[in-house]
Design a protein around this motif. Structure first.
Motif, PDB file in Angstrom:
ATOM      1  N   MET A  94       0.846  -1.188   0.000  1.00 13.92           N
ATOM      2  CA  MET A  94       0.000   0.000   0.000  1.00 13.92           C
ATOM      3  C   MET A  94       0.888   1.247   0.000  1.00 13.92           C
ATOM      4  SD  MET A  94      -3.080   1.035   2.618  1.00 13.92           S
ATOM      5  CE  MET A  94      -1.987   1.494   3.974  1.00 13.92           C
ATOM      6  N   VAL A  95       0.664   2.124  -0.975  1.00  9.85           N
ATOM      7  CA  VAL A  95       1.495   3.328  -1.068  1.00  9.85           C
ATOM      8  C   VAL A  95       0.828   4.541  -0.428  1.00  9.85           C
ATOM      9  CG1 VAL A  95       2.722   2.562  -3.122  1.00  9.85           C
ATOM     10  CG2 VAL A  95       0.580   3.817  -3.377  1.00  9.85           C
ATOM     11  N   ASP A  96      -0.511   4.533  -0.381  1.00 12.86           N
ATOM     12  CA  ASP A  96      -1.204   5.665   0.248  1.00 12.86           C
ATOM     13  C   ASP A  96      -2.636   5.258   0.549  1.00 12.86           C
ATOM     14  OD1 ASP A  96      -1.734   8.112   1.291  1.00 12.86           O
ATOM     15  OD2 ASP A  96      -1.664   9.215  -0.602  1.00 12.86           O
ATOM     16  N   ALA A  97      -3.155   5.788   1.637  1.00 11.77           N
ATOM     17  CA  ALA A  97      -4.551   5.556   2.005  1.00 11.77           C
ATOM     18  C   ALA A  97      -5.050   6.804   2.716  1.00 11.77           C
ATOM     19  CB  ALA A  97      -4.690   4.335   2.905  1.00 11.77           C
ATOM     20  N   GLY A  98      -6.278   7.174   2.397  1.00 11.87           N
ATOM     21  CA  GLY A  98      -6.854   8.353   3.020  1.00 11.87           C
ATOM     22  C   GLY A  98      -8.321   8.154   3.298  1.00 11.87           C
ATOM     23  N   ILE A  99      -8.778   8.701   4.383  1.00 12.25           N
ATOM     24  CA  ILE A  99     -10.191   8.707   4.726  1.00 12.25           C
ATOM     25  C   ILE A  99     -10.695  10.134   4.516  1.00 12.25           C
ATOM     26  CG2 ILE A  99     -11.929   8.221   6.483  1.00 12.25           C
ATOM     27  CD1 ILE A  99     -10.322   5.764   5.589  1.00 12.25           C
ATOM     28  N   PRO A 132       0.474  -5.153  -5.492  1.00  8.88           N
ATOM     29  CA  PRO A 132       0.270  -5.677  -4.131  1.00  8.88           C
ATOM     30  C   PRO A 132       0.418  -7.193  -4.066  1.00  8.88           C
ATOM     31  CG  PRO A 132      -1.841  -5.249  -5.165  1.00  8.88           C
ATOM     32  CD  PRO A 132      -0.798  -4.758  -6.135  1.00  8.88           C
ATOM     33  N   GLU A 133       0.673  -7.673  -2.857  1.00 10.51           N
ATOM     34  CA  GLU A 133       0.660  -9.111  -2.608  1.00 10.51           C
ATOM     35  C   GLU A 133      -0.789  -9.601  -2.618  1.00 10.51           C
ATOM     36  OE1 GLU A 133       3.277 -11.020  -2.310  1.00 10.51           O
ATOM     37  OE2 GLU A 133       4.741  -9.379  -2.393  1.00 10.51           O
ATOM     38  N   GLU A 134      -0.951 -10.873  -2.908  1.00  9.92           N
ATOM     39  CA  GLU A 134      -2.304 -11.432  -2.953  1.00  9.92           C
ATOM     40  C   GLU A 134      -2.988 -11.340  -1.592  1.00  9.92           C
ATOM     41  OE1 GLU A 134      -4.610 -15.526  -4.369  1.00  9.92           O
ATOM     42  OE2 GLU A 134      -2.418 -15.362  -4.511  1.00  9.92           O
ATOM     43  N   VAL A 193      -5.214  -0.325  -7.983  1.00  7.08           N
ATOM     44  CA  VAL A 193      -4.103  -1.288  -8.016  1.00  7.08           C
ATOM     45  C   VAL A 193      -3.319  -1.017  -9.284  1.00  7.08           C
ATOM     46  CG1 VAL A 193      -3.446  -3.716  -8.013  1.00  7.08           C
ATOM     47  CG2 VAL A 193      -5.512  -2.985  -6.788  1.00  7.08           C
ATOM     48  N   ARG A 194      -2.117  -0.526  -9.110  1.00  6.79           N
ATOM     49  CA  ARG A 194      -1.315  -0.100 -10.269  1.00  6.79           C
ATOM     50  C   ARG A 194      -0.218  -1.109 -10.563  1.00  6.79           C
ATOM     51  NH1 ARG A 194       2.838   3.844 -10.408  1.00  6.79           N
ATOM     52  NH2 ARG A 194       2.334   4.449  -8.274  1.00  6.79           N
TER      53      ARG A 194
END
Length: 337
Positions: free
Chosen positions: A1-6, A41-43, A112-113
């Protein structure tokens, strides 16, 4: 995960660093939206997301495996899209292709890039600075990503135009490597078209759900503008394919002409050589006749016809001269000399 925002009402209220924290922060803020960005990402990460947001197993499998065609599908309340982004590498004069998988739900969007493009961090910063679209929810983020992917087509179109101009110059300058470059560029254009052409169907499918899913009017206008850009790009690509086909035909014609000229020069050189061989052969035959007579009478045997004949020597000379004159006349008549 490179970034996450709420996000709540277009404002970023939390930046969790792990998926469990993201799920927890999202559940703590009713009416909020989670925007989660992943790169290759990993599975196990995708399985966590699938369990939390009820993602369809087929869509998750596509996101893990990658190398999918551009498409859009709906699994229950979740929208799944695959986009192929592009960028033009000036230094290598090549088109680089990336792949992007997007899951869109009522209160989340997951990207998912696979590859370097598109730059989703830039999309996120732009939307966070202008909260008007971000307030409209996950669909607005999807449309912004679509717009970024389509905008990325423009530099590629410009780069391909420059490459075609260079190839046209190389064709008429007689560059021997141009045929290979035409073929490679044709393959790039076809691959590029595989990224752009499905976008027409994707945008049409999204437009078809405007009424059913109550899409905001501003977003509808936004998507129509993206659709216009895609149409322009596809028209350009069709033109590229026709141009490259014509260039290949012209190049084949020019190569054939050059080969014909070379064959003509070789034929002329061969004819000149044949004429020289004829002359040499004719003079060799003329000189051979007196040499043969002289050789016979130079064998020094005691018992030879006409060896002691008084008129033998002048008659031998006359015979040598006569045979030479006759041969000269024959070869002259046949234009060998």
């Amino acid at each position: 995960m490179v970034d996450a925002g709420i996000y709540l009402d277009g404002v970023r209220i939390s930046s969790p660093s792990t998926l469990p924290d993201t799920f927890r922060e999202l559940n703590k803020a009713p009416g909020s939206m989670a925007w989660i960005g992943l790169v290759r990402p990993e599975e196990t990460e995708l399985q966590e997301l699938a369990a939390e947001f009820d993602l369809h197993e087929l869509a998750v499998e596509d996101a893990v495996m990658a190398h999918q065609r551009s498409k859009i599908e709906r699994y229950g309340t979740t929208l799944f899209a695959v986009l192929r982004a592009t960028r033009y590498l000036e230094s290598q004069e090549e088109v680089e292709f990336g792949e992007l998988h997007i899951f869109v739900g009522a209160n989340f969007i997951i990207t998912v890039r696979h590859g370097h493009s598109p730059d989703l961090a830039l999309v996120r910063r732009r939307m966070e600075q202008d909260q008007t679209l971000l307030r409209l929810g996950p669909e607005a983020v999807l449309y912004a990503i679509l717009d970024t992917v389509v905008d990325g087509f423009a530099p590629v179109v410009t780069g391909l135009e420059n490459d075609i101009d260079e190839i046209e110059t190389e064709v008429f300058s007689g560059d021997p490597q141009v045929s290979r470059r035409i073929y490679e560029l044709s393959r790039e254009v076809i691959e590029f078209q595989r990224s752009t052409k499905p976008m027409v169907g994707i945008l049409a499918a999204l437009a078809g759900g405007f009424t059913k899913y109550g899409i905001n009017e501003d977003l509808q206008q936004y998507l129509r503008d993206v659709d216009d850009h895609v149409t322009q790009v596809n028209e350009k690509i069709d033109g590229f394919r026709f141009m490259l086909r014509d260039i290949l035909t012209v190049n084949a014609t020019l190569v054939a002409q050059r080969q014909n000229e070379e064959m003509k020069h070789l034929a002329e050189a061969s004819n000149d050589q044949n004429e020289e061989v004829k002359k040499i052969s004719a003079w060799a035959a003329i000189l051979f006749a007196p040499t043969l007579v002289g050789t016979v009478y130079g064998m020094n045997f005691d018992s030879m016809p006409e060896l002691h004949w008084d008129w033998g020597y002048p008659l031998a000379l006359i015979a040598m001269f006569g045979v030479s004159v006759v041969l000269f006349g024959i070869f002259r008549n046949r234009r060998w000399i």
